[in-house]
Design a protein around this motif. Structure first.
Motif, PDB file in Angstrom:
ATOM      1  N   PRO A   5      30.513  16.529 -14.587  1.00  0.00           N
ATOM      2  CA  PRO A   5      29.575  15.845 -15.439  1.00  0.00           C
ATOM      3  C   PRO A   5      28.672  16.525 -16.334  1.00  0.00           C
ATOM      4  CG  PRO A   5      29.492  15.158 -13.284  1.00  0.00           C
ATOM      5  CD  PRO A   5      30.271  16.452 -13.263  1.00  0.00           C
ATOM      6  N   ILE A   6      28.663  16.603 -17.792  1.00  0.00           N
ATOM      7  CA  ILE A   6      27.935  17.364 -18.398  1.00  0.00           C
ATOM      8  C   ILE A   6      26.248  17.353 -18.253  1.00  0.00           C
ATOM      9  CG2 ILE A   6      27.093  17.388 -21.157  1.00  0.00           C
ATOM     10  CD1 ILE A   6      30.207  18.201 -20.921  1.00  0.00           C
ATOM     11  N   PRO A   7      25.621  16.532 -18.177  1.00  0.00           N
ATOM     12  CA  PRO A   7      24.302  16.415 -17.870  1.00  0.00           C
ATOM     13  C   PRO A   7      24.047  17.443 -16.916  1.00  0.00           C
ATOM     14  CG  PRO A   7      24.819  14.152 -18.137  1.00  0.00           C
ATOM     15  CD  PRO A   7      26.178  15.034 -17.877  1.00  0.00           C
ATOM     16  N   GLY A   8      24.705  17.714 -15.799  1.00  0.00           N
ATOM     17  CA  GLY A   8      24.472  18.473 -14.851  1.00  0.00           C
ATOM     18  C   GLY A   8      24.702  20.129 -15.111  1.00  0.00           C
ATOM     19  N   GLU A   9      25.163  20.418 -16.266  1.00  0.00           N
ATOM     20  CA  GLU A   9      25.609  21.696 -16.543  1.00  0.00           C
ATOM     21  C   GLU A   9      24.410  22.274 -17.378  1.00  0.00           C
ATOM     22  OE1 GLU A   9      29.068  21.160 -18.680  1.00  0.00           O
ATOM     23  OE2 GLU A   9      30.329  21.203 -17.027  1.00  0.00           O
ATOM     24  N   SER A  10      24.475  23.842 -17.030  1.00  0.00           N
ATOM     25  CA  SER A  10      23.745  24.648 -18.099  1.00  0.00           C
ATOM     26  C   SER A  10      23.695  24.316 -19.661  1.00  0.00           C
ATOM     27  CB  SER A  10      23.817  26.112 -17.866  1.00  0.00           C
ATOM     28  OG  SER A  10      25.035  26.537 -18.385  1.00  0.00           O
ATOM     29  N   ILE A  11      22.885  24.642 -20.548  1.00  0.00           N
ATOM     30  CA  ILE A  11      23.040  24.304 -21.911  1.00  0.00           C
ATOM     31  C   ILE A  11      24.294  25.095 -22.500  1.00  0.00           C
ATOM     32  CG2 ILE A  11      22.040  24.941 -24.241  1.00  0.00           C
ATOM     33  CD1 ILE A  11      20.550  22.935 -22.608  1.00  0.00           C
ATOM     34  N   ASP A  12      24.473  26.354 -22.083  1.00  0.00           N
ATOM     35  CA  ASP A  12      25.697  27.090 -22.541  1.00  0.00           C
ATOM     36  C   ASP A  12      27.080  26.219 -22.007  1.00  0.00           C
ATOM     37  OD1 ASP A  12      23.975  29.169 -23.743  1.00  0.00           O
ATOM     38  OD2 ASP A  12      24.390  30.435 -22.117  1.00  0.00           O
ATOM     39  N   MET A  13      27.066  25.993 -20.959  1.00  0.00           N
ATOM     40  CA  MET A  13      28.178  25.289 -20.489  1.00  0.00           C
ATOM     41  C   MET A  13      28.430  23.615 -21.054  1.00  0.00           C
ATOM     42  SD  MET A  13      29.926  27.280 -18.367  1.00  0.00           S
ATOM     43  CE  MET A  13      31.276  25.994 -18.087  1.00  0.00           C
ATOM     44  N   GLN A  14      27.383  23.079 -21.257  1.00  0.00           N
ATOM     45  CA  GLN A  14      27.378  21.839 -22.290  1.00  0.00           C
ATOM     46  C   GLN A  14      27.906  22.252 -23.434  1.00  0.00           C
ATOM     47  OE1 GLN A  14      24.104  18.810 -21.950  1.00  0.00           O
ATOM     48  NE2 GLN A  14      23.184  20.193 -20.483  1.00  0.00           N
ATOM     49  N   ILE A  15      27.522  23.029 -24.174  1.00  0.00           N
ATOM     50  CA  ILE A  15      27.937  23.296 -25.523  1.00  0.00           C
ATOM     51  C   ILE A  15      29.405  23.827 -25.548  1.00  0.00           C
ATOM     52  CG2 ILE A  15      27.600  24.892 -27.520  1.00  0.00           C
ATOM     53  CD1 ILE A  15      24.732  24.758 -26.691  1.00  0.00           C
ATOM     54  N   SER A  16      29.690  24.799 -24.359  1.00  0.00           N
ATOM     55  CA  SER A  16      31.162  25.256 -24.174  1.00  0.00           C
ATOM     56  C   SER A  16      32.194  23.785 -24.014  1.00  0.00           C
ATOM     57  CB  SER A  16      31.127  26.139 -23.250  1.00  0.00           C
ATOM     58  OG  SER A  16      32.509  26.729 -23.151  1.00  0.00           O
ATOM     59  N   ASP A  17      31.883  22.892 -23.115  1.00  0.00           N
ATOM     60  CA  ASP A  17      32.970  21.931 -22.967  1.00  0.00           C
ATOM     61  C   ASP A  17      32.941  20.941 -23.953  1.00  0.00           C
ATOM     62  OD1 ASP A  17      32.958  23.028 -20.336  1.00  0.00           O
ATOM     63  OD2 ASP A  17      31.770  21.644 -19.194  1.00  0.00           O
ATOM     64  N   ILE A  18      31.703  20.561 -24.433  1.00  0.00           N
ATOM     65  CA  ILE A  18      31.784  19.592 -25.891  1.00  0.00           C
ATOM     66  C   ILE A  18      32.631  20.480 -26.997  1.00  0.00           C
ATOM     67  CG2 ILE A  18      30.493  18.853 -27.695  1.00  0.00           C
ATOM     68  CD1 ILE A  18      28.267  18.551 -25.302  1.00  0.00           C
ATOM     69  N   LEU A  19      32.386  21.709 -27.242  1.00  0.00           N
ATOM     70  CA  LEU A  19      33.112  22.005 -28.431  1.00  0.00           C
ATOM     71  C   LEU A  19      34.498  22.271 -27.973  1.00  0.00           C
ATOM     72  CD1 LEU A  19      30.570  25.099 -29.693  1.00  0.00           C
ATOM     73  CD2 LEU A  19      30.923  22.596 -30.270  1.00  0.00           C
ATOM     74  N   ARG A  20      35.209  22.729 -26.959  1.00  0.00           N
ATOM     75  CA  ARG A  20      36.271  22.742 -26.620  1.00  0.00           C
ATOM     76  C   ARG A  20      37.178  21.522 -26.702  1.00  0.00           C
ATOM     77  NH1 ARG A  20      36.022  24.516 -21.354  1.00  0.00           N
ATOM     78  NH2 ARG A  20      34.351  26.383 -21.560  1.00  0.00           N
ATOM     79  N   ALA A  21      36.460  20.251 -26.402  1.00  0.00           N
ATOM     80  CA  ALA A  21      36.998  19.168 -26.418  1.00  0.00           C
ATOM     81  C   ALA A  21      37.283  18.632 -27.791  1.00  0.00           C
ATOM     82  CB  ALA A  21      36.048  18.018 -25.360  1.00  0.00           C
ATOM     83  N   ILE A  22      36.627  19.162 -28.780  1.00  0.00           N
ATOM     84  CA  ILE A  22      36.729  18.516 -30.180  1.00  0.00           C
ATOM     85  C   ILE A  22      37.940  19.016 -30.888  1.00  0.00           C
ATOM     86  CG2 ILE A  22      35.660  18.421 -32.250  1.00  0.00           C
ATOM     87  CD1 ILE A  22      32.777  18.711 -30.925  1.00  0.00           C
ATOM     88  N   SER A  23      38.333  18.361 -31.730  1.00  0.00           N
ATOM     89  CA  SER A  23      39.654  18.452 -32.410  1.00  0.00           C
ATOM     90  C   SER A  23      38.951  19.188 -33.875  1.00  0.00           C
ATOM     91  CB  SER A  23      40.405  17.254 -32.940  1.00  0.00           C
ATOM     92  OG  SER A  23      41.226  16.636 -31.848  1.00  0.00           O
ATOM     93  N   TYR A  24      39.333  20.151 -34.383  1.00  0.00           N
ATOM     94  CA  TYR A  24      38.742  20.774 -35.553  1.00  0.00           C
ATOM     95  C   TYR A  24      39.798  20.650 -36.730  1.00  0.00           C
ATOM     96  CZ  TYR A  24      35.481  22.611 -32.580  1.00  0.00           C
ATOM     97  OH  TYR A  24      34.273  22.797 -31.513  1.00  0.00           O
ATOM     98  N   PRO A  25      39.437  20.808 -38.052  1.00  0.00           N
ATOM     99  CA  PRO A  25      38.199  20.726 -38.333  1.00  0.00           C
ATOM    100  C   PRO A  25      37.225  19.624 -37.892  1.00  0.00           C
ATOM    101  CG  PRO A  25      39.482  20.289 -40.180  1.00  0.00           C
ATOM    102  CD  PRO A  25      40.457  20.420 -38.979  1.00  0.00           C
TER     103      PRO A  25
END
Length: 76
Positions: A5-25
């Motif tokens: 679950p995202i809310p329980g993660e550190s800031i770095d991990m939250q950002i990393s998990d979110i950015l990995r799940a996004i389709s770019y651009p």
């Protein structure tokens, strides 16, 4: 999104998990929306919302700006 679950993660991990799940651009609004849907902390939402309005081609283009805006340790 699956995994820890995202809310329980550190800031770095939250950002990393979110950015990995996004389709770019992706634009800033897409980044913020994905973070909100994932249940990211207000601090992470604020960081992403503070990014310039532009299209981001990949994770590196986002983390570079986050790192320069919020100091070492974030976005590296």
């Amino acid at each position: 999104m699956t995994g820890t679950p995202i809310p329980g993660e550190s800031i770095d991990m939250q950002i990393s998990d979110i950015l990995r799940a996004i389709s770019y651009p992706a634009n800033k609004d897409s980044l913020v929306d994905a973070a909100r849907e994932a249940g990211a902390s207000n601090e992470v939402l604020s960081m992403l919302d503070g990014l310039p309005e532009q299209d981001y081609t990949d994770i590196t283009s986002v983390t570079k700006l986050i790192g320069s805006n919020y100091g070492p340790g974030l976005g590296s």
